[in-house]
Design a protein around this motif. Sequence first.
Motif, PDB file in Angstrom:
ATOM      1  N   MET A 214      -8.202   2.650   4.480  1.00 13.79           N
ATOM      2  CA  MET A 214      -8.837   4.101   4.220  1.00 13.79           C
ATOM      3  C   MET A 214      -9.151   4.627   5.798  1.00 13.79           C
ATOM      4  SD  MET A 214     -11.041   3.675   0.734  1.00 13.79           S
ATOM      5  CE  MET A 214     -11.335   5.494   0.719  1.00 13.79           C
TER       6      MET A 214
ATOM      7  N   ARG B 208      -5.162   8.919  10.449  1.00 19.87           N
ATOM      8  CA  ARG B 208      -3.877   9.784  10.310  1.00 19.87           C
ATOM      9  C   ARG B 208      -3.981  11.058  10.046  1.00 19.87           C
ATOM     10  NH1 ARG B 208       0.059  10.995   6.280  1.00 19.87           N
ATOM     11  NH2 ARG B 208      -1.213  10.382   4.572  1.00 19.87           N
ATOM     12  N   HIS B 209      -4.865  11.496   9.143  1.00 22.21           N
ATOM     13  CA  HIS B 209      -5.337  12.805   8.892  1.00 22.21           C
ATOM     14  C   HIS B 209      -5.884  13.615  10.214  1.00 22.21           C
ATOM     15  CE1 HIS B 209      -6.601  16.265   6.409  1.00 22.21           C
ATOM     16  NE2 HIS B 209      -7.893  16.151   7.135  1.00 22.21           N
TER      17      HIS B 209
ATOM     18  N   GLU C 288      -5.892   5.977   7.007  1.00 18.50           N
ATOM     19  CA  GLU C 288      -5.586   7.268   6.286  1.00 18.50           C
ATOM     20  C   GLU C 288      -6.329   8.416   7.012  1.00 18.50           C
ATOM     21  OE1 GLU C 288      -3.339   8.285   4.465  1.00 18.50           O
ATOM     22  OE2 GLU C 288      -2.466   6.653   3.511  1.00 18.50           O
ATOM     23  N   GLN C 289      -7.828   8.149   7.233  1.00 23.45           N
ATOM     24  CA  GLN C 289      -8.277   9.207   7.827  1.00 23.45           C
ATOM     25  C   GLN C 289      -8.070   9.466   9.339  1.00 23.45           C
ATOM     26  OE1 GLN C 289     -10.834  11.055   6.252  1.00 23.45           O
ATOM     27  NE2 GLN C 289      -9.574   9.976   4.612  1.00 23.45           N
TER      28      GLN C 289
ATOM     29  N   TYR D 237       0.622  -1.170  -0.147  1.00 26.54           N
ATOM     30  CA  TYR D 237       0.119  -0.088  -0.003  1.00 26.54           C
ATOM     31  C   TYR D 237       1.028   1.347  -0.222  1.00 26.54           C
ATOM     32  CZ  TYR D 237      -2.818   3.919   1.565  1.00 26.54           C
ATOM     33  OH  TYR D 237      -3.651   5.017   1.859  1.00 26.54           O
ATOM     34  N   ASP D 238       1.882   1.120   0.873  1.00 24.83           N
ATOM     35  CA  ASP D 238       2.570   2.338   1.073  1.00 24.83           C
ATOM     36  C   ASP D 238       3.653   2.702  -0.468  1.00 24.83           C
ATOM     37  OD1 ASP D 238       3.624   4.471   2.853  1.00 24.83           O
ATOM     38  OD2 ASP D 238       5.472   3.551   2.621  1.00 24.83           O
TER      39      ASP D 238
ATOM     40  N   GLU E 173      -3.164  13.248  -3.598  1.00 20.51           N
ATOM     41  CA  GLU E 173      -3.741  12.697  -2.202  1.00 20.51           C
ATOM     42  C   GLU E 173      -5.323  12.850  -1.825  1.00 20.51           C
ATOM     43  OE1 GLU E 173      -3.286  11.244   1.479  1.00 20.51           O
ATOM     44  OE2 GLU E 173      -1.444  11.483   0.237  1.00 20.51           O
TER      45      GLU E 173
ATOM     46  N   SER F  30      -5.229   0.811  -1.709  1.00 19.01           N
ATOM     47  CA  SER F  30      -5.837  -0.054  -0.885  1.00 19.01           C
ATOM     48  C   SER F  30      -6.139  -1.471  -1.770  1.00 19.01           C
ATOM     49  CB  SER F  30      -7.022   0.215  -0.275  1.00 19.01           C
ATOM     50  OG  SER F  30      -6.535   1.269   0.761  1.00 19.01           O
TER      51      SER F  30
ATOM     52  N   LYS G 146       1.300   3.780  -3.090  1.00 14.88           N
ATOM     53  CA  LYS G 146       0.778   5.222  -2.871  1.00 14.88           C
ATOM     54  C   LYS G 146       1.875   6.129  -3.180  1.00 14.88           C
ATOM     55  CE  LYS G 146      -0.715   8.264   0.823  1.00 14.88           C
ATOM     56  NZ  LYS G 146      -0.928   8.629   2.255  1.00 14.88           N
TER      57      LYS G 146
ATOM     58  N   HIS H 212      -6.502   6.746  -2.078  1.00 14.57           N
ATOM     59  CA  HIS H 212      -6.375   5.570  -0.852  1.00 14.57           C
ATOM     60  C   HIS H 212      -7.097   4.447  -1.377  1.00 14.57           C
ATOM     61  CE1 HIS H 212      -6.067   9.205   1.763  1.00 14.57           C
ATOM     62  NE2 HIS H 212      -5.059   9.353   1.165  1.00 14.57           N
TER      63      HIS H 212
END
Length: 163
Positions: A152, A158-159, A155-156, A53-54, A68, A77, A57, A73
Motif C-alpha cells: 500500500m 507510485r501515485h 502504491e501511494q 499482488y500485481d 483502483e 495485498s 490487482k 490495494h
Amino acid sequence: VRMQGGDINQARMSVVAATKVVYREAGTSGLWRGAGPTVQRATLLTASQVPSYDHAKHTLLDLGLLKEGYFCHFTCSMLAGVVAAGVTSPVDLAKSRIMTQPINPETGRGVLYESTLDCLLKTAKSEGPLTVFRGFSMQWLRLGPHTTISLMCFEQLRHLAGM
C-alpha cells in the motif's frame, strides 16, 4: 532460532552469549548454519509477493470487480500475503529444522538433513506431506500485515510520482 525455540536458559540468553555458544559448539561454520535456506526463503518471498499482488490487482481491475483505490490495494495485498506465506512456509520449516539439528562433531555437519530439499522430503515422508506447511497461519499473521503495509505504501509512492 535457538533463542526462540530452545530451553528456558537459551531463551534468556543475549545475542552475544548465543553467538559464543554456537561458535564454541560448531565453530565458524555453525554461525552460517541455515544461511542457505534463509536466502532461499527471501528469494521465494520476493518472487511470490510482488507478482501475485500485481496479477491479483490487474485481474480484479480487468474483470471490473474492483476499482483502483485503497480497497483494491488492501485486498490484493492481503492475497499476496497469503501466497507469500504459502510459498515460504515449507522453506521456513526446513530452515528452522536445519538450524536446530544435532551436529556431528567430527564433520561439523548436521546429522539429520543435508539440504533444504532433503529436509522437506524426509519431513513429508515421516510426518505427512501437509506437515511442510506447519506454521502457515503464523507465517500469514506476520507476512499479511507486512505485505499489506509495504504494497500500500508502494502504491501511494507510485501515485505521488505520477505513475
